[in-house]
Design a protein around this motif. Structure first.
Motif, PDB file in Angstrom:
ATOM      1  N   SER A 107       5.549 -47.024 -21.069  1.00  0.00           N
ATOM      2  CA  SER A 107       5.795 -45.756 -21.752  1.00  0.00           C
ATOM      3  C   SER A 107       4.990 -45.721 -23.050  1.00  0.00           C
ATOM      4  CB  SER A 107       7.284 -45.628 -22.087  1.00  0.00           C
ATOM      5  OG  SER A 107       7.620 -46.548 -23.112  1.00  0.00           O
ATOM      6  N   VAL A 108       4.892 -44.525 -23.622  1.00  0.00           N
ATOM      7  CA  VAL A 108       4.209 -44.370 -24.905  1.00  0.00           C
ATOM      8  C   VAL A 108       4.829 -45.316 -25.945  1.00  0.00           C
ATOM      9  CG1 VAL A 108       3.925 -42.735 -26.809  1.00  0.00           C
ATOM     10  CG2 VAL A 108       3.350 -42.046 -24.468  1.00  0.00           C
ATOM     11  N   THR A 109       6.158 -45.333 -26.031  1.00  0.00           N
ATOM     12  CA  THR A 109       6.809 -46.215 -27.010  1.00  0.00           C
ATOM     13  C   THR A 109       6.425 -47.672 -26.774  1.00  0.00           C
ATOM     14  OG1 THR A 109       8.704 -44.747 -27.055  1.00  0.00           O
ATOM     15  CG2 THR A 109       9.034 -46.933 -27.993  1.00  0.00           C
ATOM     16  N   ASP A 110       6.481 -48.113 -25.515  1.00  0.00           N
ATOM     17  CA  ASP A 110       6.192 -49.525 -25.240  1.00  0.00           C
ATOM     18  C   ASP A 110       4.732 -49.871 -25.535  1.00  0.00           C
ATOM     19  OD1 ASP A 110       8.808 -50.025 -24.664  1.00  0.00           O
ATOM     20  OD2 ASP A 110       8.571 -49.886 -22.493  1.00  0.00           O
ATOM     21  N   ASN A 111       3.825 -48.910 -25.340  1.00  0.00           N
ATOM     22  CA  ASN A 111       2.435 -49.129 -25.751  1.00  0.00           C
ATOM     23  C   ASN A 111       2.337 -49.320 -27.263  1.00  0.00           C
ATOM     24  OD1 ASN A 111      -0.048 -48.910 -23.830  1.00  0.00           O
ATOM     25  ND2 ASN A 111       1.472 -47.501 -22.940  1.00  0.00           N
ATOM     26  N   LEU A 146       4.761 -41.443 -19.785  1.00  0.00           N
ATOM     27  CA  LEU A 146       3.715 -42.400 -19.430  1.00  0.00           C
ATOM     28  C   LEU A 146       2.373 -41.813 -19.890  1.00  0.00           C
ATOM     29  CD1 LEU A 146       4.800 -43.315 -15.791  1.00  0.00           C
ATOM     30  CD2 LEU A 146       4.886 -44.824 -17.803  1.00  0.00           C
ATOM     31  N   PRO A 147       1.383 -42.673 -20.171  1.00  0.00           N
ATOM     32  CA  PRO A 147       0.075 -42.156 -20.606  1.00  0.00           C
ATOM     33  C   PRO A 147      -0.494 -41.102 -19.660  1.00  0.00           C
ATOM     34  CG  PRO A 147       0.159 -44.513 -20.965  1.00  0.00           C
ATOM     35  CD  PRO A 147       1.437 -44.143 -20.236  1.00  0.00           C
ATOM     36  N   SER A 148      -0.280 -41.269 -18.339  1.00  0.00           N
ATOM     37  CA  SER A 148      -0.831 -40.306 -17.370  1.00  0.00           C
ATOM     38  C   SER A 148      -0.203 -38.922 -17.500  1.00  0.00           C
ATOM     39  CB  SER A 148      -0.622 -40.827 -15.948  1.00  0.00           C
ATOM     40  OG  SER A 148       0.762 -40.985 -15.704  1.00  0.00           O
ATOM     41  N   GLN A 149       0.950 -38.852 -18.172  1.00  0.00           N
ATOM     42  CA  GLN A 149       1.626 -37.557 -18.353  1.00  0.00           C
ATOM     43  C   GLN A 149       1.215 -36.852 -19.640  1.00  0.00           C
ATOM     44  OE1 GLN A 149       5.494 -39.370 -18.062  1.00  0.00           O
ATOM     45  NE2 GLN A 149       5.776 -38.710 -15.935  1.00  0.00           N
ATOM     46  N   ARG A 157      -3.507 -39.601 -29.887  1.00  0.00           N
ATOM     47  CA  ARG A 157      -2.464 -39.684 -30.912  1.00  0.00           C
ATOM     48  C   ARG A 157      -1.592 -40.920 -30.695  1.00  0.00           C
ATOM     49  NH1 ARG A 157      -1.305 -35.130 -34.057  1.00  0.00           N
ATOM     50  NH2 ARG A 157      -2.938 -33.662 -33.528  1.00  0.00           N
ATOM     51  N   ALA A 158      -1.237 -41.173 -29.429  1.00  0.00           N
ATOM     52  CA  ALA A 158      -0.431 -42.374 -29.121  1.00  0.00           C
ATOM     53  C   ALA A 158      -1.200 -43.631 -29.519  1.00  0.00           C
ATOM     54  CB  ALA A 158      -0.073 -42.396 -27.639  1.00  0.00           C
ATOM     55  N   ALA A 159      -2.508 -43.640 -29.225  1.00  0.00           N
ATOM     56  CA  ALA A 159      -3.319 -44.814 -29.581  1.00  0.00           C
ATOM     57  C   ALA A 159      -3.402 -44.977 -31.103  1.00  0.00           C
ATOM     58  CB  ALA A 159      -4.714 -44.682 -28.971  1.00  0.00           C
ATOM     59  N   ILE A 160      -3.411 -43.858 -31.823  1.00  0.00           N
ATOM     60  CA  ILE A 160      -3.439 -43.936 -33.290  1.00  0.00           C
ATOM     61  C   ILE A 160      -2.097 -44.455 -33.808  1.00  0.00           C
ATOM     62  CG2 ILE A 160      -3.635 -42.573 -35.421  1.00  0.00           C
ATOM     63  CD1 ILE A 160      -5.696 -40.800 -33.804  1.00  0.00           C
ATOM     64  N   ALA A 161      -0.995 -44.031 -33.180  1.00  0.00           N
ATOM     65  CA  ALA A 161       0.322 -44.571 -33.555  1.00  0.00           C
ATOM     66  C   ALA A 161       0.344 -46.087 -33.350  1.00  0.00           C
ATOM     67  CB  ALA A 161       1.431 -43.903 -32.733  1.00  0.00           C
ATOM     68  N   ARG A 162      -0.222 -46.538 -32.226  1.00  0.00           N
ATOM     69  CA  ARG A 162      -0.275 -47.980 -31.958  1.00  0.00           C
ATOM     70  C   ARG A 162      -1.093 -48.698 -33.036  1.00  0.00           C
ATOM     71  NH1 ARG A 162      -3.419 -49.367 -26.694  1.00  0.00           N
ATOM     72  NH2 ARG A 162      -4.951 -48.430 -28.077  1.00  0.00           N
ATOM     73  N   ALA A 163      -2.191 -48.063 -33.479  1.00  0.00           N
ATOM     74  CA  ALA A 163      -3.023 -48.675 -34.518  1.00  0.00           C
ATOM     75  C   ALA A 163      -2.284 -48.744 -35.860  1.00  0.00           C
ATOM     76  CB  ALA A 163      -4.329 -47.903 -34.668  1.00  0.00           C
ATOM     77  N   LEU A 164      -1.369 -47.792 -36.093  1.00  0.00           N
ATOM     78  CA  LEU A 164      -0.674 -47.697 -37.385  1.00  0.00           C
ATOM     79  C   LEU A 164       0.570 -48.565 -37.479  1.00  0.00           C
ATOM     80  CD1 LEU A 164      -0.508 -43.808 -37.869  1.00  0.00           C
ATOM     81  CD2 LEU A 164      -1.646 -45.416 -39.422  1.00  0.00           C
ATOM     82  N   VAL A 165       1.089 -48.996 -36.329  1.00  0.00           N
ATOM     83  CA  VAL A 165       2.484 -49.465 -36.282  1.00  0.00           C
ATOM     84  C   VAL A 165       2.758 -50.676 -37.168  1.00  0.00           C
ATOM     85  CG1 VAL A 165       2.324 -50.962 -34.224  1.00  0.00           C
ATOM     86  CG2 VAL A 165       4.460 -49.744 -34.720  1.00  0.00           C
TER      87      VAL A 165
END
Ligand SMILES: Nc1ncnc2c1ncn2[C@@H]1O[C@H](COP(=O)(O)OP(=O)(O)O)[C@@H](O)[C@H]1O
Ligand SMILES: [Mg+2]
Length: 234
Positions: A107-111, A146-149, A157-165
């Motif tokens: 999921s986005v959160t788990d990524n 999920l990323p595909s959704q 944006r999700a990838a940027i959240a991962r970079a910021l976490v």
């Protein structure tokens, strides 16, 4: 005298990177001098093959220079061992790529939780941090997808959240808008601009003049050298 001198975030002193391909020598970086201070928003602009990705890989502790000196947060990086380098890579730098690089089954959160895997906080705490990062990029409502959704802009944006976490001191983005349509290019670059206004240091590598105009400083590269380095008022 008596003037306080801020410690730079990164300095390159006469940095070179040489690739040997059989008889052919490629000077991917050729005597680069560079200083980036905390809070700067820098675009590295140049045509394909000019050395942008090589520069970014060295900035992000993914590769080491052939010669020259690199300082990060006041420390000389050549002088620290391999495990310290991977610690820097995992804890001080957030990476954003053209291809998003999200894991499709998570999921986005788990990524977004992934970079916290070595942190000592418990799973509930990690998910809380991931959600906070997702809120920051306007993706709180997509946490369970999920990323595909997601659309391309939402994936980035999700990838940027991962970079910021994990609150890195530097975010490095290599062609972050390369897979986006023009409307989403603007949205992602405005998001970077807002993160910059909040104090985040950002370096965005791009071959696109339009993308570079969002940064506060534009560095132009050609044949492994910095050929122009100017503040950007727009
Ligand atoms: N691993 C490598 N081995 C050999 N040559 C490389 C390698 N990586 C990059 N180069 C060469 O170094 C130069 C700079 O490449 P790169 O940093 O990827 O440029 P850019 O990101 O600006 O397109 C190019 O001439 C490229 O072919
Ligand atoms: Mg490149």
């Amino acid at each position: 005298m008596g003037k306080e001198r801020r410690v730079s975030l990164v300095t390159f002193e006469n940095l070179t990177k040489v690739y040997q391909m059989g008889d052919e020598t490629v000077r991917a970086l050729d005597g680069v001098q560079l200083r980036i201070d905390p809070g700067e928003f820098v675009a590295i602009l140049g045509p394909s093959g000019s050395g942008k990705s090589t520069l970014m890989h060295i900035l992000g502790f993914m590769d080491s220079p052939t010669s020259g000196k690199l300082h990060f947060e006041g420390k000389e990086v050549a002088g620290i061992g391999r495990s310290t380098r991977s610690w820097y890579r995992a804890n001080r730098i957030g990476f954003v790529f053209q291809a998003f690089n999200l894991l499709p089954r998570l999921s986005v959160t788990d990524n977004v939780v992934l970079p916290l895997v070595y942190s000592r906080s418990g799973i509930g705490d990690r998910k809380g941090k991931a959600l906070a990062a997702l809120e920051k990029v306007g993706m709180g409502h997509r946490a369970r997808h999920l990323p595909s959704q997601l659309s391309g802009g939402e994936r980035q944006r999700a990838a940027i959240a991962r970079a910021l976490v994990n609150h890195p001191s530097l975010i490095l983005a290599d062609e972050p808008t390369g897979n986006l349509d023009s409307q989403n290019v603007g949205r992602i670059m405005e998001l970077f601009r807002r993160l910059s206004d909040e104090g985040q240091t950002l370096v965005v590598v791009t071959h696109d003049e339009q993308v570079a105009t969002y940064a506060r400083r534009i560095i132009r590269m050609l044949d492994g050298r910095i050929v122009e380095d100017t503040p950007n008022a727009s």
